[in-house]
Design a protein around this motif. Structure first.
Motif, PDB file in Angstrom:
ATOM      1  N   VAL A  62       0.346   4.879   8.610  1.00 13.99           N
ATOM      2  CA  VAL A  62       0.972   4.306   7.415  1.00 13.99           C
ATOM      3  C   VAL A  62       1.204   5.357   6.331  1.00 13.99           C
ATOM      4  O   VAL A  62       2.239   5.345   5.659  1.00 13.99           O
ATOM      5  CB  VAL A  62       0.128   3.127   6.874  1.00 13.99           C
ATOM      6  CG1 VAL A  62       0.711   2.566   5.592  1.00 13.99           C
ATOM      7  CG2 VAL A  62       0.010   2.031   7.931  1.00 13.99           C
ATOM      8  N   ALA A  63       0.268   6.290   6.162  1.00 11.29           N
ATOM      9  CA  ALA A  63       0.381   7.288   5.092  1.00 11.29           C
ATOM     10  C   ALA A  63       1.687   8.081   5.115  1.00 11.29           C
ATOM     11  O   ALA A  63       2.261   8.330   4.050  1.00 11.29           O
ATOM     12  CB  ALA A  63      -0.823   8.224   5.115  1.00 11.29           C
ATOM     13  N   PRO A  64       2.193   8.482   6.292  1.00  8.15           N
ATOM     14  CA  PRO A  64       3.450   9.235   6.269  1.00  8.15           C
ATOM     15  C   PRO A  64       4.595   8.468   5.610  1.00  8.15           C
ATOM     16  O   PRO A  64       5.495   9.076   5.022  1.00  8.15           O
ATOM     17  CB  PRO A  64       3.743   9.503   7.749  1.00  8.15           C
ATOM     18  CG  PRO A  64       2.416   9.447   8.409  1.00  8.15           C
ATOM     19  CD  PRO A  64       1.629   8.422   7.647  1.00  8.15           C
ATOM     20  N   TRP A  65       4.558   7.152   5.681  1.00  9.77           N
ATOM     21  CA  TRP A  65       5.630   6.360   5.057  1.00  9.77           C
ATOM     22  C   TRP A  65       5.605   6.486   3.537  1.00  9.77           C
ATOM     23  O   TRP A  65       6.662   6.462   2.902  1.00  9.77           O
ATOM     24  CB  TRP A  65       5.554   4.906   5.511  1.00  9.77           C
ATOM     25  CG  TRP A  65       5.898   4.782   6.953  1.00  9.77           C
ATOM     26  CD1 TRP A  65       5.059   4.487   7.983  1.00  9.77           C
ATOM     27  CD2 TRP A  65       7.179   5.027   7.541  1.00  9.77           C
ATOM     28  NE1 TRP A  65       5.737   4.530   9.183  1.00  9.77           N
ATOM     29  CE2 TRP A  65       7.043   4.855   8.942  1.00  9.77           C
ATOM     30  CE3 TRP A  65       8.417   5.381   7.032  1.00  9.77           C
ATOM     31  CZ2 TRP A  65       8.106   5.020   9.819  1.00  9.77           C
ATOM     32  CZ3 TRP A  65       9.483   5.541   7.916  1.00  9.77           C
ATOM     33  CH2 TRP A  65       9.317   5.364   9.284  1.00  9.77           C
ATOM     34  N   ARG A  92       0.832  -1.214   0.000  1.00  7.38           N
ATOM     35  CA  ARG A  92       0.000   0.000   0.000  1.00  7.38           C
ATOM     36  C   ARG A  92       0.862   1.259   0.000  1.00  7.38           C
ATOM     37  O   ARG A  92       0.572   2.229  -0.697  1.00  7.38           O
ATOM     38  CB  ARG A  92      -0.937   0.002   1.210  1.00  7.38           C
ATOM     39  CG  ARG A  92      -2.082  -0.971   1.096  1.00  7.38           C
ATOM     40  CD  ARG A  92      -3.008  -0.859   2.315  1.00  7.38           C
ATOM     41  NE  ARG A  92      -4.075  -1.831   2.231  1.00  7.38           N
ATOM     42  CZ  ARG A  92      -4.036  -3.038   2.777  1.00  7.38           C
ATOM     43  NH1 ARG A  92      -2.991  -3.421   3.482  1.00  7.38           N
ATOM     44  NH2 ARG A  92      -5.058  -3.864   2.637  1.00  7.38           N
ATOM     45  N   VAL A  93       1.920   1.249   0.802  1.00  5.61           N
ATOM     46  CA  VAL A  93       2.836   2.395   0.838  1.00  5.61           C
ATOM     47  C   VAL A  93       3.431   2.631  -0.548  1.00  5.61           C
ATOM     48  O   VAL A  93       3.453   3.763  -1.050  1.00  5.61           O
ATOM     49  CB  VAL A  93       3.943   2.179   1.894  1.00  5.61           C
ATOM     50  CG1 VAL A  93       5.078   3.180   1.728  1.00  5.61           C
ATOM     51  CG2 VAL A  93       3.362   2.262   3.299  1.00  5.61           C
ATOM     52  N   ALA A 104      -3.719   9.340   0.067  1.00  4.76           N
ATOM     53  CA  ALA A 104      -2.909   8.511   0.971  1.00  4.76           C
ATOM     54  C   ALA A 104      -3.390   8.655   2.407  1.00  4.76           C
ATOM     55  O   ALA A 104      -3.575   7.669   3.118  1.00  4.76           O
ATOM     56  CB  ALA A 104      -1.429   8.875   0.856  1.00  4.76           C
ATOM     57  N   GLY A 105      -3.606   9.878   2.849  1.00  2.82           N
ATOM     58  CA  GLY A 105      -4.076  10.098   4.214  1.00  2.82           C
ATOM     59  C   GLY A 105      -5.456   9.516   4.452  1.00  2.82           C
ATOM     60  O   GLY A 105      -5.714   8.930   5.499  1.00  2.82           O
ATOM     61  N   LEU A 106      -6.337   9.662   3.471  1.00  2.00           N
ATOM     62  CA  LEU A 106      -7.703   9.161   3.607  1.00  2.00           C
ATOM     63  C   LEU A 106      -7.766   7.643   3.669  1.00  2.00           C
ATOM     64  O   LEU A 106      -8.539   7.067   4.423  1.00  2.00           O
ATOM     65  CB  LEU A 106      -8.571   9.662   2.444  1.00  2.00           C
ATOM     66  CG  LEU A 106      -8.860  11.160   2.409  1.00  2.00           C
ATOM     67  CD1 LEU A 106      -9.467  11.546   1.073  1.00  2.00           C
ATOM     68  CD2 LEU A 106      -9.769  11.569   3.555  1.00  2.00           C
TER      69      LEU A 106
END
Length: 191
Positions: free
Chosen positions: A56-59, A14-15, A48-50
């Motif tokens: 995980v999104a910050p990665w 996902r990242v 990504a944030g949503l």
């Protein structure tokens, strides 16, 4: 966070997917005077944030920024290298990290709704990113904060369109494929 090798692999996947999405959206560029172009990359940041959430999104953002630091042309207009971290866009890039965390936190406060997705995208994807970007742009360009903030209004219509698109995409994705939201599998969608 992932607890098994399978979950770890899924999270890494996902990242990578969202990092790739952010990079691809960087190919949509409208240059502006002042050194900060209008791009679609912030749409990828919002998504990504949503979808990935605050942990995980910050990665995904860190991966994009690390690739840029290595000199790969992953930012808007094919830019990369350490110079982007001291240029007029540096604050916006750092704001992406804080922005996805805020977006993810807002989305985690309740059920997935269109208004929650829109509020999260607006607050994290626009206001937080601007809060980091505008002061750094003013500092780097030597233009006072007021005129820099005023000139940044040129980004607002496009950013509001990105908020709307991100909202529509995430609500449709939640309805069509709830497994895309691993931390929210049990959360129903509300209109």
């Amino acid at each position: 966070m992932p607890t098994s090798p399978r979950e770890t692999s899924a999270t890494l996947g996902r990242v990578a997917v969202f990092a790739a999405l952010i990079i691809v959206l960087g190919t949509v560029v409208v240059p502006l005077p002042g050194g900060v172009p209008i791009t679609a990359q912030t749409l990828g940041v919002m998504l990504a944030g949503l979808v990935l959430g605050p942990r995980v999104a910050p990665w995904a953002i860190v991966l994009v920024l690390a690739l840029a630091a290595l000199g790969l042309p992953v930012l808007a207009g094919g830019r990369g290298g350490l110079g982007v971290f001291v240029g007029p866009t540096a604050g916006y890039l750092l704001g992406w990290i804080a922005g996805v965390i805020v977006i993810g936190l807002v989305m985690r406060t309740g059920r997935v709704t269109w208004w929650r997705a829109a509020a999260a995208s607006l607050v994290g994807g626009v206001l937080v990113v601007y809060a980091f970007g505008i002061p750094v742009q003013a500092l780097v360009t030597g233009v006072p904060f007021g005129p820099t903030a005023l000139s940044s209004l040129a980004f607002l219509p496009g950013d509001l369109i990105k908020v709307a698109v991100a909202t529509l995409v995430v609500v449709a994705l939640q309805r069509a494929y709830p497994r895309a939201f691993p931390a929210r599998r049990e959360a129903p969608v509300a209109a």
